[in-house]
Design a protein around this motif. Sequence first.
Motif: not given
Length: 339
Positions: A305-319
């Motif tokens: 779950e923690i990693l899923e939240i991480g993926r969402e947070r950094v994906s926004i910046r990556a885009k």
Amino acid sequence: MAQKIILTGDRTSGALHLGHYFGSLVNRKKYENEYETFIMAADVQTLTDNFENPEKVSKNVFETIADNLALDLDLDKTTLFIQSQIPQIAELTVFFSNLVTLNKLLRNPTIKTEIAQKKELFGQDGESVNFGFIGYPVSQAADILFLKADVIPVGEDQLPVIEVCRDIVDRFNSIYGPVFPKPKAMLSEAPRIIGLDGKTKMSKSLGNAVFLKDSEEETISKIKSAKTDSGSTIEYNPDARPEISNLVMLYALTNNISTDQAVDDLKGLNYGSFKMKLAESINTHFREFRQRRIEIASNPSQILEILEIGRERVSIRAKKTLEDVRHAMHIDYENQFKI
Ligand code: TRP
């Protein structure tokens, strides 16, 4: 002003050890309120020299994340994520690969040393080294720059790799325009812990490490068998007496005292008693950490779950970063084709 960003990564070839802890992990906790922190499980980088062992690489994503979570980080301020889940890192790697010469990578001290350490995989003279491994500093630059990170806590051995990233920033910004800030490495007070066998670096692959998750018994037996020298006095003199000095350094670090103070405390002890005292202070220092780690590791779904939240947070910046990059490189065709 926006908070500055710390980004750092761990290879996922094994659990983390004392070298990682005192070289980099301490700073992740220490600066969690001053910086926005991102911690990455570098599975793609780990595959460059473990491509034949994918199970090992993925299993150790769990281990390295559990080690980091045992630092008791504030998860509102710190984000943990997995490298392979961010495709923009791979995209940036391709763009950056044009900006570094192969010669420069082959001459990079970190890469040279690591190739020499991996003769079984890469051959006696590195003749079988693969493209991905030689290029890992380029993909590491992408790890750092997709977040536009400012500060990179690493061990001393990684400095030449961070230099490649800084060169890429200069090249990119001068050719395509000012997109990236120039990141700085952050060294801890103990940027280099050597192995218990006296080899240059404590390392999972060299088999000379005390792991953070080791039990107290394992710690004692490893420290007992640590290499020393034929002298009998305890001093801190890393050039002349690297093995004993390394143990003194570990004693100082685990007791939060200077090496001078440590030498003072340890005066007169024989090596056997010193080692027992050191093992005890390592065990005391990590007692709470290890308890937390056991609890964390018993709940894999929470880690996920923690990693899923991480993926969402950094994906926004990556885009967002890739939009800036595509625009600077004139490959944002929706804009290029506008008349
Ligand atoms: N190369 C680093 C190591 O071996 C791990 C790493 C991967 C890293 N990506 C990173 C470190 C980005 C700092 C920033 O320890």
